[in-house]
Design a protein around this motif. Structure first.
Motif, short mmCIF file in Angstrom:
data_model
loop_
_atom_site.label_atom_id
_atom_site.label_comp_id
_atom_site.label_asym_id
_atom_site.label_seq_id
_atom_site.Cartn_x
_atom_site.Cartn_y
_atom_site.Cartn_z
N GLY A 54 0.64 -1.60 -0.27
CA GLY A 54 0.55 0.00 0.23
C GLY A 54 0.89 1.14 0.36
O GLY A 54 0.47 2.55 -0.68
N PRO A 55 1.35 1.58 0.75
CA PRO A 55 2.38 2.97 0.62
C PRO A 55 3.45 2.23 -0.30
O PRO A 55 3.73 4.03 -1.06
N GLY A 56 4.07 1.78 -0.93
CA GLY A 56 4.66 2.38 -2.06
C GLY A 56 3.31 2.34 -3.30
O GLY A 56 4.39 3.17 -3.77
N VAL A 57 2.66 1.97 -3.54
CA VAL A 57 1.49 1.91 -4.50
C VAL A 57 1.74 3.89 -4.78
O VAL A 57 1.60 4.38 -5.19
N LEU A 58 1.08 4.37 -3.17
CA LEU A 58 0.62 5.41 -2.75
C LEU A 58 2.33 6.55 -2.88
O LEU A 58 1.72 7.27 -4.03
N ALA A 59 3.42 6.19 -2.83
CA ALA A 59 4.38 6.83 -3.22
C ALA A 59 4.48 7.25 -4.64
O ALA A 59 5.09 7.65 -4.95
N THR A 60 4.36 5.86 -5.29
CA THR A 60 4.81 5.66 -6.73
C THR A 60 3.73 6.87 -7.46
O THR A 60 3.46 7.65 -8.73
N LEU A 61 2.70 6.99 -7.25
CA LEU A 61 0.84 7.32 -7.58
C LEU A 61 1.17 9.48 -7.30
O LEU A 61 1.03 10.03 -8.34
N THR A 62 2.30 9.05 -5.93
CA THR A 62 1.89 10.48 -5.89
C THR A 62 3.39 11.06 -6.56
O THR A 62 3.45 12.54 -7.14
#
Length: 502
Positions: A320-328
């Motif tokens: 989850g945090p990795g996905v949010l970081a990549t989106l950002t």
């Protein structure tokens, strides 16, 4: 009930996290060596050399998929099933048959590709200039398949630390061997370098598998036929699935190429490579350790469903945090790994990340189908996924341009997640745990909000909003993961922090 109240559950989460750390960590280092090899290829031979290696790799991949008959994947299941019985004789027999059939298929694959070297070279390059290299490349088929039999045996026995060592040593020695070959032989060294990588993999996997139990003592002809039949029946389904995956990737790239040309194809490939990078660590760990463990208890539906929920919980918290970081930070990620010319792939990367999040949620359920050996369900869901992915890509690219190719991947897993949940319910009565429903909802909503922010807010506002989401989600995941482990597994400062937070 959390892990601290249930020691056995805590140990299960510990096993999941350890296997993910081992395989994910070794995969990270493997990717690092791969980047070094690719960089060396680019500097020594330029884009043409990199392209030639990619084409030769594709030929070897397809040759391996066809000649291997899916035996590596079915072998993992057969070994894991034998391990689940605790019968040492059955384990040794299954391993013996898996090893021997892998060698036979490797020899057959080598002879087949060598015999078809001229037509394959003409089909691929439009002439016979590369026929000798293709014929030499056929040796890689034997080395790959013989090695695949050994690693399948190791994986089925759940020797995760050994698999991690094999990955690391293979990546290191492949880099050491490949760069000098290409440096001294130039373009003529491309095919030999691929053969050398396969040979190194075989030697390393043999070294670690040589002492594992494998014996044909008292193996009767009916027993041999039964074991071999089980390997081939399920293996053919895996082979068909692998070929469908290769064909889907090829067709989607053709759609992109026809719509936007070679530049669009490059943007799509760069976004796909980065989008699957982080998720790939988690998915590889899932297939390496979780699949054999699930197979061993597949007949116990309650235990099976509990294990799927545990694996899904850890995977979502890690991803989850990795996905949010990549989106950002998608534009910055594209610049870091490529160049400013690839900024156009940032939107594609975001769509692919959303699809990867759904993929990580759906995959644990999908392994129920494999563990239960439901070959027909597995095959037809793969066929359906192929049709849906290609159909969505054709429709969305024609309407929305290049970004539609990435949105098609998200649409595929939105549909596939619902379908595979239906079959998991049918096979084992699977239901998501309340904890997973909560965690999944948190990350799906967070991802949707960050994604929408990147669409509708100015760049710096969207980045600030996403950064806050990444920070909060990272702390939340860390707290939850620490809470899943037994207290004695935690360092003292972290143990105190978790207990205070609880």
């Amino acid at each position: 009930m959390n892990a601290r109240e249930n020691p056995s559950e805590g140990q299960a989460y510990t096993q999941i996290l350890k296997s993910t750390a081992l395989i994910g960590g070794s995969s990270l280092i493997t990717v690092g060596f791969s980047i070094v090899r690719n960089k060396a290829m680019a500097l020594i031979l330029g884009p043409e050399g990199v392209g030639l290696m990619a084409v030769y790799s594709s030929i070897a991949d397809i040759g391996q998929a066809v000649a291997g008959l899916g035996v590596q994947s079915s072998g993992v299941r057969q070994i894991a099933e034998a391990v689940g019985t605790g019968d040492a004789v059955k384990i040794a027999r299954t391993a013996f048959i898996l090893q021997r059939i892998s060698i036979v298929l490797g020899i057959a694959g080598t002879l087949l590709l060598a015999g078809l070297a001229f037509p394959v070279a003409h089909l691929t390059f439009g002439d016979h200039q590369h026929a000798a290299s293709v014929a030499f490349l056929s040796l890689a088929i034997f080395f790959r398949l013989a090695s695949a039999g050994q690693t399948a045996m190791i994986q089925g026995m759940r020797e995760i630390s050994i698999l991690a060592r094999i990955n690391l040593l293979t990546a290191f020695f492949s880099t050491v061997v490949t760069i000098p070959l290409v440096y001294f032989l130039g373009f003529e060294g491309v095919a030999p370098s691929l053969v050398a990588i396969a040979a190194v993999t075989l030697l390393i996997s043999w070294w670690y598998s040589r002492k594992m139990p494998q014996s044909a003592d008292n193996l009767s002809a009916p027993q041999f036929r039964q074991e071999l039949g089980g390997l081939l029946r399920l293996g053919l389904v895996f082979m068909a699935s692998g070929l469908l995956t290769l064909a889907t990737a090829y067709v989607v790239r053709i759609i992109v190429l026809q719509h936007g040309g070679i530049v669009a194809a490059g943007l799509y490939q760069s976004a796909w490579a980065l989008g699957s990078l982080y998720a790939g660590f988690i998915l590889q760990a899932m297939g390496t350790d979780f699949y054999p463990r699930l197979t061993a208890i597949a007949d116990d539906h309650a235990a099976c469903n509990r294990l799927v929920n545990e694996q899904a919980q850890v995977s979502i918290l890690l991803a989850g945090p990795g996905v949010l970081a990549t989106l950002t930070f998608a534009p910055l990620v594209m610049r870091m790994f490529y160049s400013p010319e690839f900024y156009g792939a940032a939107d594609l990367l975001r769509w692919i990340c959303l699809g990867m999040l759904l993929r990580i949620i759906a995959w644990p359920m999908g392994f129920i189908v494999l563990a239960k050996s439901e070959q027909a369900i597995f095959f037809w869901t793969e066929v359906a996924a192929t049709v849906v992915h290609i159909g969505l890509a054709w429709l969305l690219v024609s309407k929305f341009g290049l970004v539609g190719s990435a949105a098609a991947f998200f649409g595929l897993y939105l549909w596939h997640s619902i379908l595979i949940y239906f079959f998991a319910r049918k096979l084992t009565g699977f239901r998501w745990s309340s904890a997973n429903l909560k965690i999944g909802l948190i990350f799906i909503v967070s991802s949707a909000l960050v994604f929408c922010a990147t669409l509708f807010l100015p760049f710096w506002q969207a980045t600030a909003f996403g950064s806050i989401a990444v920070l909060l989600s990272g702390l939340y995941s860390l707290k939850m993961l620490m809470g899943l482990l037994p207290p004695e597994q935690l360092p003292l400062p972290i143990r105190r922090w978790v207990l205070r937070a609880a």
